[in-house]
Write a protein that holds these residues in place. Structure first.
Motif, PDB file in Angstrom:
ATOM      1  N   MET A 136       0.834  -1.194   0.000  1.00 49.55           N
ATOM      2  CA  MET A 136       0.000   0.000   0.000  1.00 49.55           C
ATOM      3  C   MET A 136       0.876   1.254   0.000  1.00 49.55           C
ATOM      4  N   VAL A 137       0.422   2.228  -0.681  1.00 52.25           N
ATOM      5  CA  VAL A 137       1.142   3.498  -0.736  1.00 52.25           C
ATOM      6  C   VAL A 137       0.740   4.366   0.445  1.00 52.25           C
ATOM      7  N   GLU A 138       1.706   4.882   1.135  1.00 48.13           N
ATOM      8  CA  GLU A 138       1.416   5.714   2.294  1.00 48.13           C
ATOM      9  C   GLU A 138       0.981   7.108   1.846  1.00 48.13           C
ATOM     10  N   GLU A 139       0.034   7.662   2.591  1.00 48.52           N
ATOM     11  CA  GLU A 139      -0.446   8.999   2.262  1.00 48.52           C
ATOM     12  C   GLU A 139       0.627  10.063   2.475  1.00 48.52           C
ATOM     13  N   SER A 140       1.678   9.725   3.230  1.00 50.24           N
ATOM     14  CA  SER A 140       2.685  10.731   3.575  1.00 50.24           C
ATOM     15  C   SER A 140       3.631  11.035   2.413  1.00 50.24           C
ATOM     16  N   GLU A 141       3.480  10.397   1.319  1.00 48.23           N
ATOM     17  CA  GLU A 141       4.400  10.662   0.216  1.00 48.23           C
ATOM     18  C   GLU A 141       3.679  11.104  -1.052  1.00 48.23           C
ATOM     19  N   PRO A 142       2.751  11.993  -0.922  1.00 46.57           N
ATOM     20  CA  PRO A 142       2.014  12.403  -2.121  1.00 46.57           C
ATOM     21  C   PRO A 142       2.911  13.077  -3.169  1.00 46.57           C
ATOM     22  N   THR A 143       3.896  13.809  -2.704  1.00 43.71           N
ATOM     23  CA  THR A 143       4.762  14.479  -3.683  1.00 43.71           C
ATOM     24  C   THR A 143       5.521  13.467  -4.509  1.00 43.71           C
ATOM     25  N   ARG A 144       6.044  12.478  -3.802  1.00 46.23           N
ATOM     26  CA  ARG A 144       6.791  11.447  -4.537  1.00 46.23           C
ATOM     27  C   ARG A 144       5.873  10.688  -5.482  1.00 46.23           C
ATOM     28  N   LEU A 145       4.646  10.452  -5.017  1.00 46.43           N
ATOM     29  CA  LEU A 145       3.726   9.723  -5.892  1.00 46.43           C
ATOM     30  C   LEU A 145       3.375  10.545  -7.129  1.00 46.43           C
ATOM     31  N   ARG A 146       3.295  11.833  -6.945  1.00 43.05           N
ATOM     32  CA  ARG A 146       3.045  12.679  -8.110  1.00 43.05           C
ATOM     33  C   ARG A 146       4.197  12.546  -9.112  1.00 43.05           C
ATOM     34  N   LEU A 147       5.393  12.415  -8.586  1.00 38.25           N
ATOM     35  CA  LEU A 147       6.550  12.252  -9.466  1.00 38.25           C
ATOM     36  C   LEU A 147       6.530  10.885 -10.152  1.00 38.25           C
ATOM     37  N   VAL A 148       6.042   9.881  -9.445  1.00 41.43           N
ATOM     38  CA  VAL A 148       5.918   8.566 -10.084  1.00 41.43           C
ATOM     39  C   VAL A 148       4.941   8.655 -11.252  1.00 41.43           C
ATOM     40  N   GLU A 149       3.854   9.356 -11.021  1.00 36.41           N
ATOM     41  CA  GLU A 149       2.881   9.523 -12.113  1.00 36.41           C
ATOM     42  C   GLU A 149       3.512  10.265 -13.287  1.00 36.41           C
ATOM     43  N   PHE A 186      11.720  -0.462 -11.096  1.00 33.91           N
ATOM     44  CA  PHE A 186      11.354   0.813 -10.466  1.00 33.91           C
ATOM     45  C   PHE A 186      10.671   0.541  -9.119  1.00 33.91           C
ATOM     46  N   ARG A 187       9.723  -0.383  -9.135  1.00 30.53           N
ATOM     47  CA  ARG A 187       8.969  -0.673  -7.904  1.00 30.53           C
ATOM     48  C   ARG A 187       9.864  -1.300  -6.841  1.00 30.53           C
ATOM     49  N   ARG A 188      10.750  -2.178  -7.257  1.00 30.04           N
ATOM     50  CA  ARG A 188      11.626  -2.817  -6.260  1.00 30.04           C
ATOM     51  C   ARG A 188      12.594  -1.813  -5.655  1.00 30.04           C
ATOM     52  N   ARG A 189      13.110  -0.959  -6.487  1.00 32.24           N
ATOM     53  CA  ARG A 189      14.001   0.063  -5.944  1.00 32.24           C
ATOM     54  C   ARG A 189      13.249   1.002  -5.011  1.00 32.24           C
ATOM     55  N   TRP A 190      12.045   1.332  -5.405  1.00 30.09           N
ATOM     56  CA  TRP A 190      11.217   2.217  -4.581  1.00 30.09           C
ATOM     57  C   TRP A 190      10.975   1.588  -3.214  1.00 30.09           C
ATOM     58  N   ALA A 191      10.590   0.324  -3.236  1.00 27.74           N
ATOM     59  CA  ALA A 191      10.297  -0.371  -1.977  1.00 27.74           C
ATOM     60  C   ALA A 191      11.548  -0.437  -1.109  1.00 27.74           C
ATOM     61  N   SER A 192      12.690  -0.651  -1.752  1.00 28.82           N
ATOM     62  CA  SER A 192      13.934  -0.742  -0.996  1.00 28.82           C
ATOM     63  C   SER A 192      14.319   0.612  -0.408  1.00 28.82           C
ATOM     64  N   LEU A 193      14.086   1.668  -1.175  1.00 24.62           N
ATOM     65  CA  LEU A 193      14.511   3.002  -0.745  1.00 24.62           C
ATOM     66  C   LEU A 193      13.546   3.615   0.270  1.00 24.62           C
ATOM     67  N   TYR A 194      12.225   3.484  -0.009  1.00 20.13           N
ATOM     68  CA  TYR A 194      11.242   4.183   0.818  1.00 20.13           C
ATOM     69  C   TYR A 194      10.455   3.251   1.741  1.00 20.13           C
ATOM     70  N   GLY A 195      10.583   1.969   1.529  1.00 19.00           N
ATOM     71  CA  GLY A 195       9.880   1.026   2.391  1.00 19.00           C
ATOM     72  C   GLY A 195       8.396   0.922   2.117  1.00 19.00           C
ATOM     73  N   THR A 196       7.960   1.436   1.019  1.00 18.02           N
ATOM     74  CA  THR A 196       6.538   1.362   0.678  1.00 18.02           C
ATOM     75  C   THR A 196       6.397   0.691  -0.687  1.00 18.02           C
ATOM     76  N   SER A 197       5.174   0.279  -0.968  1.00 17.64           N
ATOM     77  CA  SER A 197       4.926  -0.463  -2.195  1.00 17.64           C
ATOM     78  C   SER A 197       4.191   0.387  -3.223  1.00 17.64           C
ATOM     79  N   LEU A 198       4.561   0.220  -4.466  1.00 23.43           N
ATOM     80  CA  LEU A 198       3.843   0.872  -5.562  1.00 23.43           C
ATOM     81  C   LEU A 198       2.990  -0.143  -6.332  1.00 23.43           C
ATOM     82  N   ASP A 199       2.799  -1.312  -5.724  1.00 23.69           N
ATOM     83  CA  ASP A 199       2.136  -2.372  -6.467  1.00 23.69           C
ATOM     84  C   ASP A 199       0.709  -2.011  -6.868  1.00 23.69           C
TER      85      ASP A 199
END
Lengths: 747, 110
Positions: free
Chosen positions: B1-14, B87-100
């Motif tokens: 699950m994507v945490e709500e605390s990273e909306p800026t980063r998620l915007r960048l993923v988009e 991208f997703r694996r690196r993200w999970a490793s770096l931020y501890g959250t999932s982009l699945d």
């Protein structure tokens, strides 16, 4: 077990010649396992793998008497450098050996310093380093003893190492002295380790190896990483005073009765020869291009050019991964009949699920020259041969803006000792100064997995070949041909067309091109990052270059203090810009930036409207052109060049188009930083400039300043502005009508 | 699950998903510069082209001297699909959250 990233069949090959004239022969050396036989077909190469984008891979079969099936055999790669000295070591009742040593990779395990040793039989003797400890090993072919000194050596520090053996008593002794500063010679001292041997050495051959020993099948092994200077051999067990005398640059007459050999690595540096100063004249040879012109134990910073005082350069830096020639036997020789036109050919080898290409050039016979010559940048291929850093480096994904793409052929370098490129470091961390095509090279082929990163230069050059073939006959020459024959190589040519990335140039090559344009010749520089680094060829080492990236602060490239001059000829290495021959002086443009994520189009500049440039743009519509291509999607990209009047762009040069808006992956080049923007009207300091200028004598130069340009030529069936514009230039350049210099007030 | 605390980063993923090989703004470029240095399963990820222009496998380069190791993922028939996995694996490793939960660049491009 079969793996999709490792073919079941291993197949590698290289040629003994890269450029042959019709009537010549191409010796082919092949190694193959996992199949009973391999097949050879000869093809002419026209275009690289680009599908689904154009032009798409294109080769055509060539009838050859050499084509057919051949039995497979595995040929090990002869990697690692050493010196072999013809010393009469068999039958010695006693001996002393010594050398100055500067180790660089002590963690590598046992490494030979001086040896008359068969490691597989434990026969003979060797002075070696074992886990960082100097060791004297003696064996009789069935049993061996080792004397190991106390204390571990430090890397990149000079030591004096010596060992003695007295067969009458069995006494073994080791001497180890750390040298403080430079001109310190070893003084009298005690033996650091002594023992009594229970066996007597039985060397297998009358030879002494430096930095290696012999192993199974007489193959060289046990390679040492580091510098060695002044190997000495005497026929009796000397004491400390005697060893000190033996190590002197000139061995004193008092040792004449004992001296067997005193070899001087500072003599004949540009050769493979190793000169013996002693009365026996036991001259030897080095193998696999160890680094000569290396600073030695007496280098004190007062000499920076080995030619001025070779005594400061008495060392050779050996590497366990040096390679000039893989040393394979020839499996088949391809005859090149007189009716094969000049062009780029290849031996295409197949076995099981494996495929390997060995490209070669058929150059024109004397007197049969076409008006256009394509100059295949083989020096650049050598510099990039088997480049590892782009695969290994964690920064690659940042540079290319995507995952690093490889194929199973690329990955073979991690299974086989193929040697390094000049972009890598040796296993000991030192810079790679020599590179050769006399070994399997994974990135010298028409089938590359990634065309956008400037390491796959041969495949990119086939894009230019492909385009040229749409415009009538042309000849092909290699960099080595131009270096060897100079201006004469271009006799009969009116136009020289470069490859996409002619980065590495020797002085004879630069001189020939400059003379060519000043005698009415026309140069089409259809690439980027050209005429950039100084390299040197050596006539007796075909297929190899030397490259000293002097004055560079990039650690993995730096030759080290005092080692900026090439061993092949003594010339100072580095960027041609720093050597007074900036690329802008020959092509009008010079390297400014690189990025491997995306290319951009060119946009016309005001000079495009100059009547002198009218021929370039005939039939070319639009101000913006080149927003397409198989190399990053734009004609301007990968590595790009711009004008710089301070560095030699002629004042009358017309910048007819430039790119702009490159991504922020494009950084100004490390080695050029800081690079002041010069042209206030230029759209962007990071840009590719398309330039035209006339040369006195009727010649002219057209430069595109971009590696990616070649990838746009075939777009839309060659019906595009880039192809049309380039065709316009080629047509005018083929026209013998001299170009006239524009009027000028300059004197 | 994507945490709500990273909306800026998620915007960048988009932003990345919308044009993965296009020009990047400075924020996205900075994120990618960080992300692309992250190792995967202890090594540097590689995209191995096993069938020209058609099939790719994921591998990592690990150890010293480096050796390639095939990852367990099934073969890919698009480079971009493999890019998104890494991208997703690196993200999970770096931020501890999932982009699945995100559909990825290929879906964005369809």
């Amino acid at each position: 077990m079969s793996s999709p990233i490792r073919p079941d069949t291993e197949l590698m090959a290289y040629a003994g010649e890269t450029s042959v004239v019709a009537g010549g022969r191409v010796p082919l050396k092949v190694s193959c396992r996992g199949a009973e036989e391999w097949r050879l077909d000869v093809v002419r190469l026209h275009a690289p793998t680009t599908a689904p984008a154009p032009p798409g891979f294109r080769e055509s079969p060539v009838a050859s008497s050499a084509a057919g099936d051949y039995p497979a055999r595995w040929q090990p790669i002869d990697i690692g450098s050493c010196a072999v000295l013809p010393a009469p070591v068999r039958g010695l009742e006693a001996f002393s050996v010594s050398a100055f040593v500067w180790p660089t990779r002590l963690a590598a395990g046992r490494q030979a310093i001086l040896s008359a040793w068969r490691d597989d039989r434990e026969a003979g003797w060797s002075l070696e380093i074992d886990e960082g400890r100097p060791t004297l090993r003696i064996g009789n072919g069935g049993e061996s003893v080792a004397l190991t000194a106390d204390g571990v050596l430090a890397e990149r520090t000079w030591y004096f190492l010596a060992a003695t053996f007295d067969g009458a008593t069995g006494a073994m002794a080791l001497y180890v002295r750390r040298l403080e500063g430079h001109r310190v010679q070893p003084g009298p001292g005690r033996a650091d380790a002594t023992a009594t041997a229970t066996v007597r050495p039985t060397p297998a051959a009358d030879e002494m190896l430096v930095a290696a020993w012999r192993g199974e099948g007489d193959r060289r092994g046990g390679f040492f990483d580091g510098k060695i200077e002044r190997p000495r051999l005497a026929g009796r067990a000397l004491d400390a005073e005697g060893l000190t005398a033996l190590a002197a640059p000139r061995v004193p007459a008092g040792l004449a009765d004992a001296l067997i050999g005193a070899w001087d690595f500072s003599a004949e540096i540009p050769t493979d020869r190793v000169v013996d100063l002693g009365p026996n004249r036991l001259d030897g040879f080095v193998y696999n291009l160890p680094m000569r012109a290396a600073t030695g134990v007496d280098w004190d910073g007062s000499v920076w050019d080995w030619r001025l005082d070779p005594a400061h350069y008495g060392a050779i830096h050996f590497h366990s991964d040096d390679i000039y020639d893989a040393g394979w036997q020839t499996d088949v020789t391809i005859p090149v009949p007189a009716d094969w036109p000049s062009g780029v050919y290849a031996a295409r080898l197949t076995a099981g699920d494996a495929e390997w290409y060995v490209p070669f050039v058929v150059r024109p016979a004397p007197g049969a020259a076409a008006d256009t010559v394509f100059l295949l940048p083989t020096a650049t291929y050598m510099a990039y041969a088997n480049i590892r850093v782009r695969i290994v480096s964690p920064y690659t994904d940042r540079l290319i803006g995507r995952l690093t793409v490889v194929d199973p052929t690329d990955l073979m370098m991690f299974d086989q000792p193929l040697g390094r490129s000049t972009y890598d470091t040796h296993a000991d961390g030192s810079a790679v100064h020599y590179s050769s095509m006399r070994r399997p090279v994974t990135n010298f082929r028409p089938t590359e997995s990634d065309l956008g990163m400037a390491y796959n230069n041969f495949a990119c050059d086939l894009l230019v070949i492909d385009w040229l073939e749409q415009h009538g006959p042309f000849d092909v020459l290699t960099d080595e041909d131009l270096d060897a024959d100079g201006l004469a190589a271009l006799a009969g040519a009116r136009v020289v067309v470069t490859g996409a990335h002619p980065e590495y140039y020797s002085k004879p090559m630069l001189d020939a091109l400059a003379a060519f344009t000043r005698r009415g010749g026309r140069l089409m520089y259809l690439g980027g990052n050209g005429f950039y680094w100084h390299v040197v060829f050596r006539r007796d080492k075909p297929g190899a270059i030397e490259l000293r990236r002097a004055r560079q602060n990039i650690a993995r490239w730096n030759p080290g203090p005092g080692q900026d001059h090439h061993s092949f000829n003594g010339a100072h290495g580095g960027l041609w810009r720093d050597l007074g021959r900036a690329p802008q002086a020959i092509s009008g443009v010079g390297f400014v930036s690189q990025g491997f994520d995306r290319g951009e189009p060119y946009r016309r500049r005001p000079a495009a409207a100059d009547p002198r440039a009218a021929f370039i743009f005939e039939g070319v519509e639009g101000d913006v052109f080149g927003d397409f291509g198989v190399m990053l999607g734009g004609a301007a990209g990968v590595e790009i060049d711009a004008v710089d009047p301070r560095r030699g762009t002629p004042p009358h040069a017309l910048v007819v188009a430039s790119s702009s808006g490159h991504t922020n992956v494009y950084e100004e080049s490390e080695e050029l930083f800081p690079n002041d923007p010069l042209d206030p009207e230029a759209p962007d300091p990071v840009r590719a400039d398309m330039v035209f200028f006339e040369v006195p004598g009727g010649g002219a130069v057209f430069s595109v300043g971009s590696i990616g340009y070649a990838g746009s030529l075939a777009h839309a069936g060659y019906d595009n502005p880039i192809a049309r514009l380039t065709g316009n230039v080629l047509a005018r350049f083929r026209d013998p009508t001299p170009f006239k210099m524009p009027p000028t007030d300059a004197v | 699950m994507v945490e709500e605390s990273e909306p800026t980063r998620l915007r960048l993923v988009e932003e990345w998903c919308a044009d993965p090989y296009g020009k990047k703004g400075p924020e996205l470029q900075a994120l990618l510069d960080t992300l692309r240095l992250v190792s995967v399963e202890g090594g540097k990820p590689l995209l191995v082209e096993t069938e020209r222009g058609a099939t790719w496998h994921l591998a990592v380069l690990e150890g010293e001297p480096p050796r390639p190791r095939l990852l367990a993922d099934p073969p890919f028939h698009s480079q971009l699909a493999a890019e998104w996995v890494i991208f997703r694996r690196r993200w999970a490793s770096l931020y501890g959250t999932s982009l699945d939960g995100l559909s990825g660049p290929e879906a964005t491009h369809e």
